[in-house]
Design a protein around this motif. Structure first.
Motif, PDB file in Angstrom:
ATOM      1  N   GLY A 302       0.777  -1.122  -0.065  1.00 20.44           N
ATOM      2  CA  GLY A 302      -0.072  -0.009  -0.080  1.00 20.44           C
ATOM      3  C   GLY A 302       0.835   1.215  -0.069  1.00 20.44           C
ATOM      4  N   ARG A 303       1.458   1.500  -1.044  1.00 23.93           N
ATOM      5  CA  ARG A 303       2.480   2.565  -1.107  1.00 23.93           C
ATOM      6  C   ARG A 303       1.688   3.960  -0.895  1.00 23.93           C
ATOM      7  NH1 ARG A 303       4.292   5.860  -5.612  1.00 23.93           N
ATOM      8  NH2 ARG A 303       2.955   4.670  -6.928  1.00 23.93           N
ATOM      9  N   ILE A 304       0.644   4.223  -1.420  1.00 26.78           N
ATOM     10  CA  ILE A 304      -0.265   5.438  -1.137  1.00 26.78           C
ATOM     11  C   ILE A 304      -0.345   5.516   0.244  1.00 26.78           C
ATOM     12  CG2 ILE A 304      -2.405   6.473  -1.339  1.00 26.78           C
ATOM     13  CD1 ILE A 304      -2.654   5.027  -3.978  1.00 26.78           C
ATOM     14  N   ALA A 305      -0.803   4.679   1.080  1.00 28.54           N
ATOM     15  CA  ALA A 305      -0.905   4.564   2.688  1.00 28.54           C
ATOM     16  C   ALA A 305       0.066   5.015   3.249  1.00 28.54           C
ATOM     17  CB  ALA A 305      -1.677   3.548   3.075  1.00 28.54           C
ATOM     18  N   VAL A 306       1.273   4.322   2.746  1.00 30.06           N
ATOM     19  CA  VAL A 306       2.653   4.517   3.484  1.00 30.06           C
ATOM     20  C   VAL A 306       3.106   6.163   3.183  1.00 30.06           C
ATOM     21  CG1 VAL A 306       5.112   4.137   3.325  1.00 30.06           C
ATOM     22  CG2 VAL A 306       3.568   2.279   3.532  1.00 30.06           C
ATOM     23  N   GLU A 307       3.031   6.685   2.090  1.00 26.85           N
ATOM     24  CA  GLU A 307       3.451   7.790   1.689  1.00 26.85           C
ATOM     25  C   GLU A 307       2.374   8.908   2.268  1.00 26.85           C
ATOM     26  OE1 GLU A 307       5.389   7.101  -2.694  1.00 26.85           O
ATOM     27  OE2 GLU A 307       3.207   8.311  -2.616  1.00 26.85           O
ATOM     28  N   ALA A 308       1.095   8.591   2.235  1.00 26.97           N
ATOM     29  CA  ALA A 308       0.225   9.620   3.293  1.00 26.97           C
ATOM     30  C   ALA A 308       0.554   9.681   4.729  1.00 26.97           C
ATOM     31  CB  ALA A 308      -1.341   9.180   3.084  1.00 26.97           C
ATOM     32  N   GLN A 309       0.913   8.524   5.281  1.00 23.27           N
ATOM     33  CA  GLN A 309       1.080   8.580   6.574  1.00 23.27           C
ATOM     34  C   GLN A 309       2.625   9.233   6.706  1.00 23.27           C
ATOM     35  OE1 GLN A 309      -0.386   4.574   8.783  1.00 23.27           O
ATOM     36  NE2 GLN A 309       0.470   4.072   6.720  1.00 23.27           N
ATOM     37  N   ALA A 310       3.346   9.192   6.090  1.00 18.27           N
ATOM     38  CA  ALA A 310       4.787  10.036   6.179  1.00 18.27           C
ATOM     39  C   ALA A 310       4.386  11.342   6.133  1.00 18.27           C
ATOM     40  CB  ALA A 310       5.876   9.546   5.072  1.00 18.27           C
ATOM     41  N   MET A 311       3.410  11.783   5.256  1.00 14.06           N
ATOM     42  CA  MET A 311       2.955  13.034   5.400  1.00 14.06           C
ATOM     43  C   MET A 311       2.190  13.626   6.467  1.00 14.06           C
ATOM     44  SD  MET A 311       4.853  14.337   2.980  1.00 14.06           S
ATOM     45  CE  MET A 311       3.995  15.753   2.864  1.00 14.06           C
TER      46      MET A 311
END
Length: 400
Positions: A302-311
């Motif tokens: 879930g790359r989108i979820a990882v990037e979103a959480q990083a932000m």
């Protein structure tokens, strides 16, 4: 700072002078393509040479700027006769360039790479980037190539378990290496406000509008239709300032037209925007009030979820596939310790409820969620850790 965020040290020169060839259909966009560029960067940093055989795309310039070498190659073809010719051509490249390892990241290229590597005496690594559906014997045989590497990289525990179930003969060769996010780029502190404002202006949303962002290729399995139905419900419930934005290339023109028709029939022409490809994803996450990834089929990561959480952005994903590894949420995690939401796939009512809950959060609760989410990603999903683990796979295969 987490130990996983420590950079790959330049002193580690065991791969120096070695040549690794990655093969991927194109370099347009997507998780496999992002991982290809990230690994090329890591190889360059330790003095290795990285070729990428691909038909190319918008990410070629980034690849080259990070030390990778693009080798134009018709890797996207699925025509059996063309693939046979590709195998011969790739074997020639492997010999001419002194390639030590071929790393395949998609099925058709993996078949080409398998025979080419065997002909030329190179090692083969495959990365299991997808859940790879299909129930027919022919489709299962086609998918099996992704478990045929000398080492098979699974991008989540879910993907590893799927490999062990479908391809038990490969179980001993499976290594789990989650994808990683560049936490230098995907950091709220690294994004200037004008980048966010510029994106919102491009999307045509007003300063007071609250954006629900679905950043994914326009494809039926990514859940765009589910979000449209959820948005219709939210508008009826009084969320008049809601704006839904899709960013990503279309998988096909026919699906893009189908989505546009659904938007029109739902009476959401002024609510839903199809913004196309976005180059500045860190700013896109900050420009949104909520990020959603409502996939209708299991995904290996879930790359989108990882990037979103990083932000530090509130994120909602479908509770299938690798989701429990990516977003901490009830019932496994108490709500006050969660990093986001997980909802049943294909359920617009549950998705609407989760979006409403996220939009209704108080500022303090949102700040606490952001801190938890970013800490979780830092601990588990840094690009440096992914790079280091991948290079260790190469070293082990070469006996270094």
């Amino acid at each position: 700072m987490s130990q996983q965020l420590a950079p790959i040290v330049a002193a580690d020169q065991r791969l120096a002078g070695r040549t690794i060839l990655q093969i991927v259909p194109d370099l347009q966009s997507g998780g496999a393509e992002r991982a290809t560029v990230d690994v090329a960067e890591a190889l360059s940093r330790v003095g290795a040479r990285c070729l990428v055989a691909s038909r190319g795309g918008r990410m070629v310039s980034e690849l080259q700027s990070k030390g990778g070498v693009w080798a134009p190659f018709p890797a996207a073809t699925k025509n059996p006769f063309a693939m046979a010719l590709n195998s011969v051509q790739l074997a020639r490249i492997i010999r001419d360039e002194g390639v030590d390892i071929v790393h395949a990241r998609s099925r058709a290229p993996a078949w080409v790479a398998y025979y080419a590597a065997r002909q030329a005496g190179a090692k083969l690594v495959t990365t299991y980037h997808s859940a790879y559906g299909g129930v027919s014997p022919i489709k299962q045989r086609y998918n099996a190539i992704m478990a045929a590497g000398d080492t098979v990289i699974a991008i989540s525990e879910y993907a590893a378990q799927r490999i062990r179930e479908l391809h038990p003969e490969s179980a001993s060769r499976v290594v789990v290496i989650p994808r990683g996010a560049d936490l230098r780029a995907f950091s709220p502190a690294a994004v200037e406000q004008r980048r966010v404002e510029r994106l919102r202006a491009q999307w045509g949303v007003a300063p007071h509008d609250r954006v629900v962002l679905l950043p994914s290729r326009l494809s039926a399995r990514k859940g765009h239709s589910v979000l449209i139905e959820a948005a219709k419900r939210l508008v009826k419930e009084g969320f008049s300032d809601l704006r839904v934005v899709f960013v990503g290339d279309p998988h096909s023109e026919s699906f893009r037209r189908a989505i546009e028709t659904q938007i029109e029939r739902a009476g959401l022409r002024e609510v839903v925007r199809n913004a196309g490809y976005c180059e500045d994803m860190p700013a896109a996450y900050l420009a949104a009030a909520v990020i959603v990834a409502p996939a209708t089929e299991p995904e290996a990561f879930g790359r989108i979820a990882v990037e979103a959480q990083a932000m530090g952005a509130p994120v909602i994903i479908s509770d299938i596939g690798a989701a429990p590894e990516i977003v901490q949420a009830p019932p496994q995690t108490p709500r006050h310790l969660a990093t986001g939401w997980r909802t049943p796939p294909g359920d617009p009512v549950a998705l609407a409820d989760a979006i409403a809950e996220a939009l209704s959060m108080k500022a303090s609760a949102r700040d606490e969620l952001a801190l938890r989410a970013r800490a979780y990603v830092q601990e588990r999903f840094s690009v440096e850790e992914m790079q280091r683990a991948t290079l260790q796979v190469y070293e082990r295969l070469l006996g270094l």
